[in-house]
Motif scaffolding. Structure first.
Motif, PDB file in Angstrom:
ATOM      1  N   ALA A  36      -0.037   4.417  -5.210  1.00  0.00           N
ATOM      2  CA  ALA A  36       1.420   4.553  -5.196  1.00  0.00           C
ATOM      3  C   ALA A  36       1.801   6.016  -5.081  1.00  0.00           C
ATOM      4  CB  ALA A  36       2.026   3.943  -6.456  1.00  0.00           C
ATOM      5  N   THR A  37       2.942   6.261  -4.435  1.00  0.00           N
ATOM      6  CA  THR A  37       3.383   7.640  -4.238  1.00  0.00           C
ATOM      7  C   THR A  37       4.065   8.200  -5.476  1.00  0.00           C
ATOM      8  OG1 THR A  37       5.480   6.855  -3.298  1.00  0.00           O
ATOM      9  CG2 THR A  37       3.676   7.316  -1.752  1.00  0.00           C
TER      10      THR A  37
ATOM     11  N   LYS B   9      -0.685  -0.223  -0.776  1.00  0.00           N
ATOM     12  CA  LYS B   9      -0.080   1.094  -0.949  1.00  0.00           C
ATOM     13  C   LYS B   9       1.419   0.918  -1.134  1.00  0.00           C
ATOM     14  CE  LYS B   9       0.752   5.614   1.082  1.00  0.00           C
ATOM     15  NZ  LYS B   9       0.648   6.498   2.255  1.00  0.00           N
TER      16      LYS B   9
ATOM     17  N   ASP C 272       8.898  -5.001  -5.865  1.00  0.00           N
ATOM     18  CA  ASP C 272       7.557  -4.801  -5.316  1.00  0.00           C
ATOM     19  C   ASP C 272       6.735  -6.088  -5.424  1.00  0.00           C
ATOM     20  OD1 ASP C 272       8.266  -2.187  -4.823  1.00  0.00           O
ATOM     21  OD2 ASP C 272       7.113  -1.346  -6.487  1.00  0.00           O
TER      22      ASP C 272
ATOM     23  N   TRP D 291       2.443  -1.412   1.995  1.00  0.00           N
ATOM     24  CA  TRP D 291       1.444  -1.684   3.023  1.00  0.00           C
ATOM     25  C   TRP D 291       0.358  -2.556   2.417  1.00  0.00           C
ATOM     26  CZ3 TRP D 291       4.176   2.804   2.942  1.00  0.00           C
ATOM     27  CH2 TRP D 291       4.682   3.278   4.163  1.00  0.00           C
TER      28      TRP D 291
ATOM     29  N   ASP E 275      11.620   0.194  -1.474  1.00  0.00           N
ATOM     30  CA  ASP E 275      10.237   0.658  -1.423  1.00  0.00           C
ATOM     31  C   ASP E 275       9.585   0.072  -0.176  1.00  0.00           C
ATOM     32  OD1 ASP E 275      10.611   1.818  -3.907  1.00  0.00           O
ATOM     33  OD2 ASP E 275       9.585   0.236  -5.020  1.00  0.00           O
TER      34      ASP E 275
ATOM     35  N   GLU F 117       4.985   2.853  -1.381  1.00  0.00           N
ATOM     36  CA  GLU F 117       5.806   4.052  -1.217  1.00  0.00           C
ATOM     37  C   GLU F 117       7.079   3.845  -2.034  1.00  0.00           C
ATOM     38  OE1 GLU F 117       8.638   5.913   2.152  1.00  0.00           O
ATOM     39  OE2 GLU F 117       6.594   5.485   2.822  1.00  0.00           O
ATOM     40  N   LYS F 118       7.187   4.544  -3.156  1.00  0.00           N
ATOM     41  CA  LYS F 118       8.292   4.341  -4.082  1.00  0.00           C
ATOM     42  C   LYS F 118       9.508   5.170  -3.675  1.00  0.00           C
ATOM     43  CE  LYS F 118       8.611   2.312  -7.333  1.00  0.00           C
ATOM     44  NZ  LYS F 118       9.107   0.905  -7.497  1.00  0.00           N
ATOM     45  N   ASN F 119      10.600   4.468  -3.426  1.00  0.00           N
ATOM     46  CA  ASN F 119      11.899   5.106  -3.204  1.00  0.00           C
ATOM     47  C   ASN F 119      12.911   4.667  -4.257  1.00  0.00           C
ATOM     48  OD1 ASN F 119      11.171   6.433  -0.650  1.00  0.00           O
ATOM     49  ND2 ASN F 119      11.022   4.351   0.127  1.00  0.00           N
TER      50      ASN F 119
END
Length: 284
Positions: A54-55, A87, A104, A41, A38, A89-91
Motif C-alpha cells: 500500500a502507498t 497493490k 477497498d 491492482w 483508491d 494506492e490510497k487516496n
C-alpha cells in the motif's frame, strides 16, 4: 492484472436508534458515494497467499486490512486457491469516517469476481461483504442508499443531484467504538431522518438536503475530541457555510452547489488545513 476503483462515501444522515443485544447499535443512515477513490491492482501469482502493498504508511498489511480479509474470504467461498498480489494506492484518508477500508474490501470482491470469472451477483458479493464489515455491502453497490441494522441492510435508490463536496480531515484519530459507547440514550433518534433526505435528493434540492442532514454521533465526537469541534467552528467562520461530519468523524465536509464555489472553498481551507479534498456525488 486487473484494476478496480474503491470509492469513498459520506453519511448524509446517521441516526442511532438504540443498542442491540449483540452489543452493536441499530442505525439508520443515508450514504452517498463520492468520486474520491483508491485504486487497487490485483494480479494472480503462483504462491498460495495474499500479498499486499500500500502507498499509505501505518496501515496493516495482514488480515487486519479489510482488503486482505475480503481476498481470503473470496478464495474460501469460491474454492479458488490461486495466490493474489494486491497493490493499494490510497487516496481516501485513512480512519476518517469515509469507509476507505470497506471500499477497498468491496473493490477486492468485485475485482476478484471479474478476474476469476466466478459470476457472483452484486447481491451475493454484498452478502460476503457483510461478514467483513458493516459498510462493505454499501461499498459493493455504491451510489446512494439507506443503510439500517448495523449498517449492513441496504435499500438502494437513485437521484440526479450532483452536489460538490469539500472534505477536510483533521489530524486526529477518532475511535468509532468509543464514540458509540459514549453516545447517551437521550441522543438516540425517535425516528430516522432518511425519508426526508431521500425525498430531498430525489427532488434535486440541495438546500433541503442541507436541512435534512443529521448525525447522531456528532455531538459525542465533538465532546470527546474538542479539536474537531474547534476546526468545525473555524471552517464555519471562514466559509460562512454549514459544516457536516461523516460517520463518527473526524472528517468534516461542506455541500456546495457549483464547482466554482467549491473550488473557492477548497482554496480557502487549504490555507490552514493540509488534508482537503474537492469531490462530488457520483452514482458509480
Amino acid at each position: 492484472m486487473l484494476v478496480e476503483r474503491a470509492y469513498a462515501k459520506i453519511n448524509l444522515t446517521l441516526d442511532v436508534l438504540g443498542k442491540r443485544q449483540d452489543g452493536y447499535h441499530s442505525v439508520d443512515m443515508v450514504m452517498q458515494t463520492l468520486d474520491l477513490s483508491d485504486l487497487l491492482w490485483m494480479e494472480e501469482m503462483d504462491q498460495d497467499a495474499v500479498i499486499v502493498d500500500a502507498t499509505a504508511p501505518h496501515i496493516p498489511l495482514d488480515h487486519r486490512n479489510l482488503a486482505v480479509a475480503a481476498a481470503e474470504l473470496f478464495r474460501e467461498r469460491s474454492g479458488i486457491r490461486r495466490g493474489l498480489r494486491l497493490k493499494i494506492e490510497k487516496n481516501i484518508p485513512v480512519a476518517a469516517g469515509l469507509a476507505g477500508g470497506s471500499a477497498d474490501a468491496a473493490a477486492v470482491l468485485r475485482g476478484l469476481n471479474r478476474l476469476w470469472q466466478t459470476g457472483y451477483s452484486l447481491d451475493e458479493l454484498a452478502d460476503m461483504g457483510a461478514e467483513i464489515g458493516s459498510d462493505v455491502p454499501f461499498c459493493v453497490y455504491g451510489g446512494a442508499a439507506v443503510a439500517s441494522g448495523r449498517g449492513e441492510r441496504i435499500h438502494r435508490f437513485t437521484h440526479s443531484l450532483r452536489a460538490f463536496v469539500v472534505l477536510t480531515r483533521p489530524p486526529v484519530f477518532v475511535s468509532t467504538a468509543d464514540v458509540y459507547e459514549a453516545t447517551l440514550p437521550e441522543q438516540y433518534a425517535s425516528a430516522p431522518a432518511s425519508p426526508r433526505m431521500v425525498k430531498a435528493l430525489q427532488e434535486g434540492d440541495l438546500e433541503r438536503v442541507r436541512q435534512a442532514y443529521t448525525n447522531g454521533l456528532m455531538a459525542t465526537t465533538f465532546r470527546l475530541y474538542p479539536e474537531v469541534r474547534a476546526l468545525a467552528d473555524r471552517i464555519r467562520t471562514v466559509t460562512g457555510q454549514p459544516v457536516y461530519m461523516s460517520g463518527s468523524g473526524p472528517t468534516l465536509y461542506l455541500l456546495l452547489p457549483t464547482q466554482s464555489q467549491a473550488q473557492r472553498t477548497y482554496n480557502a481551507l487549504r490555507g490552514f488545513i493540509r488534508d482537503v479534498h474537492l469531490c462530488r456525488f457520483t452514482p458509480v
